[in-house]
Design an enzyme around this catalytic site. Structure first.
Site, PDB file in Angstrom:
ATOM      1  N   ARG A  34       0.738  -1.207  -0.018  1.00  0.00           N
ATOM      2  CA  ARG A  34      -0.014  -0.027   0.001  1.00  0.00           C
ATOM      3  C   ARG A  34       0.953   1.289  -0.045  1.00  0.00           C
ATOM      4  O   ARG A  34       2.065   1.056   0.255  1.00  0.00           O
ATOM      5  CB  ARG A  34      -0.889  -0.142   1.124  1.00  0.00           C
ATOM      6  N   GLY A  35       0.093   2.334  -0.215  1.00  0.00           N
ATOM      7  CA  GLY A  35       0.940   3.571  -0.243  1.00  0.00           C
ATOM      8  C   GLY A  35       1.000   3.854  -2.078  1.00  0.00           C
ATOM      9  O   GLY A  35       1.321   3.100  -2.622  1.00  0.00           O
ATOM     10  N   ALA A  36       0.854   5.225  -2.123  1.00  0.00           N
ATOM     11  CA  ALA A  36       0.605   5.480  -3.586  1.00  0.00           C
ATOM     12  C   ALA A  36       1.705   5.137  -4.505  1.00  0.00           C
ATOM     13  O   ALA A  36       1.481   4.365  -5.778  1.00  0.00           O
ATOM     14  CB  ALA A  36       0.257   7.109  -3.838  1.00  0.00           C
ATOM     15  N   ARG A  77      -7.993  -0.153  -6.313  1.00  0.00           N
ATOM     16  CA  ARG A  77      -8.054   0.893  -5.312  1.00  0.00           C
ATOM     17  C   ARG A  77      -8.348   1.978  -6.260  1.00  0.00           C
ATOM     18  O   ARG A  77      -7.426   2.451  -6.870  1.00  0.00           O
ATOM     19  CB  ARG A  77      -6.676   0.912  -4.494  1.00  0.00           C
ATOM     20  N   GLN A 182      -1.701   2.266  10.006  1.00  0.00           N
ATOM     21  CA  GLN A 182      -0.522   2.570   9.035  1.00  0.00           C
ATOM     22  C   GLN A 182       0.811   3.325  10.032  1.00  0.00           C
ATOM     23  O   GLN A 182       1.864   2.888   9.768  1.00  0.00           O
ATOM     24  CB  GLN A 182      -0.479   3.044   7.832  1.00  0.00           C
ATOM     25  N   ASP A 223      -2.077  10.843  -1.937  1.00  0.00           N
ATOM     26  CA  ASP A 223      -2.547   9.869  -2.869  1.00  0.00           C
ATOM     27  C   ASP A 223      -2.892  10.443  -4.310  1.00  0.00           C
ATOM     28  O   ASP A 223      -2.870   9.621  -5.333  1.00  0.00           O
ATOM     29  CB  ASP A 223      -3.641   9.005  -2.466  1.00  0.00           C
ATOM     30  N   ASN A 233      -5.255  12.504   0.726  1.00  0.00           N
ATOM     31  CA  ASN A 233      -4.388  11.693   1.394  1.00  0.00           C
ATOM     32  C   ASN A 233      -5.386  10.959   2.603  1.00  0.00           C
ATOM     33  O   ASN A 233      -6.487  11.173   2.728  1.00  0.00           O
ATOM     34  CB  ASN A 233      -3.263  12.613   2.049  1.00  0.00           C
ATOM     35  N   LYS A 234      -4.459  10.107   3.364  1.00  0.00           N
ATOM     36  CA  LYS A 234      -5.505   9.143   4.332  1.00  0.00           C
ATOM     37  C   LYS A 234      -6.040  10.020   5.114  1.00  0.00           C
ATOM     38  O   LYS A 234      -5.841  11.123   5.659  1.00  0.00           O
ATOM     39  CB  LYS A 234      -4.113   8.537   5.174  1.00  0.00           C
TER      40      LYS A 234
END
Ligand code: MRU
Length: 330
Positions: A34-36, A77, A182, A223, A233-234
């Protein structure tokens, strides 16, 4: 394709091996990776696996197979634009080839170049961001925008690592980042591993820590950054930005050019909704009453007026964001 299983961290550092694009799509959906930037390169590798495994003898047949893998991977996603960027970039390479063999070679070479480029870009971005950091600063972040969220070095943690490499004393305040944790699991793992000073806090402690003068600067990942300067973002990032404004604390997003989306404005982006189990259970144990309706947006959107600057591999982008983003991407 071999990578760390991020769902097992920080308790176990295990590596998983994938051989098919279907397995890579599953890994992205379930957040093994995960993570862009990391999912962008992972998805591109998924396309490379499809190419290498293909038995097609004619180029149009191979391209058709790659298109169907691309559709599968793009469906995993919706919010991080790097996913689409990574897939489109390798598929374009295959399209410009003249033969099946040429396409296979072009795709594998491109994905290797993307992986190397990601680390290089993060180092440049890190250096640009480190110029903002003063000796002794405490930096608040959100989620994980570290080596784990990229191919290596990290974006936000790249800024932190570069500042530490410059000999600055830096401390990172790490919100746990519910519901997938995370921050508590991944950012904490990286910082403890690198022996960089850090403190874990509950997400709900952010405002109080700011009010006590215990945050000098907030630096979060992204993201997707749309052409009108909105930072996706998150979940939890937006409230950090609002609180930062309230307390006069500079708020930055650190993101490579591959995270910018010139094709869209903020109202055209899909925010991923994840499953209710992330909220009604903690690590498999039920904590909320059965039947409770759940909303679980995985990302939020921070408007440009709350952002001090965006840190990129080409330096800082400041207001007016729309003009300066267009210049950055030209
Ligand atoms: O749901 P995740 O863990 O993929 O979300 C990740 C983030 O929000 C990161 O901040 C972002 O992708 C930048 S990573 C360099």
């Amino acid at each position: 394709m071999r990578m760390i299983d991020q769902t097992a961290l920080p308790l176990k550092l295990t590596y998983v091996t994938y051989r098919t694009p279907e397995q890579v799509a599953d890994a992205i959906r379930t957040m093994v990776v995960r993570g862009a930037p990391a999912i962008g390169v992972a998805a591109a590798m998924g396309i490379a696996l499809a190419a290498v495994r293909s038995r097609a003898r004619r180029l149009p047949d191979l391209l058709k197979e790659l298109d169907s893998s691309a559709t599968l991977l793009k469906g995993t996603r919706p919010t991080a634009v790097n996913l689409f960027w990574g897939i489109d970039r390798v598929v374009a390479k295959a399209r410009s080839a003249a033969s099946v063999r040429g396409a296979k070679e072009a795709v594998t070479a491109e994905v290797r170049a993307m992986a190397d480029e990601d680390v290089r870009v993060n180092r440049e971005l890190g250096k640009a961001g480190a110029s903002l950091i003063r000796d002794g600063d405490t930096i608040l972040t959100q989620c994980n925008a570290g080596a784990l969220a990229t191919v290596g070095y990290g974006t936000v943690l790249g800024v932190v690592r570069a500042a530490v490499e410059q000999g600055k004393l830096v401390k990172v305040l790490v919100p746990e980042t519910r519901p997938a944790l995370q921050g508590a699991r991944l950012t904490a793992f990286e910082l403890v591993h690198d022996r960089i000073a850090c403190t874990l806090i509950a997400d709900t402690a952010v405002g109080y820590m700011m009010s006590q003068g215990r945050v000098d600067r907030a630096v979060v990942g992204a993201d997707r950054i749309t052409r009108d300067g909105y930072v996706f973002n998150k979940i939890g990032t937006y409230q950090e930005a609002v609180l930062a404004k309230r307390h006069g604390i500079p708020f930055h997003s650190a993101a490579p050019r591959s995270t910018f989306d010139l094709a869209r404005t903020h109202d055209q982006v899909t925010i991923e909704e994840r499953g209710a189990e992330e909220l009604v259970e903690i690590r498999g144990k039920r904590i909320a009453p059965r039947g409770i309706p759940v909303a679980n947006p995985a990302f939020d959107m921070t408007p440009p007026e709350l952002v001090t600057s965006i840190i990129t591999e080409r330096g800082l982008v400041e207001t007016p964001f729309d003009e300066n983003i267009a210049r950055l991407m030209s």
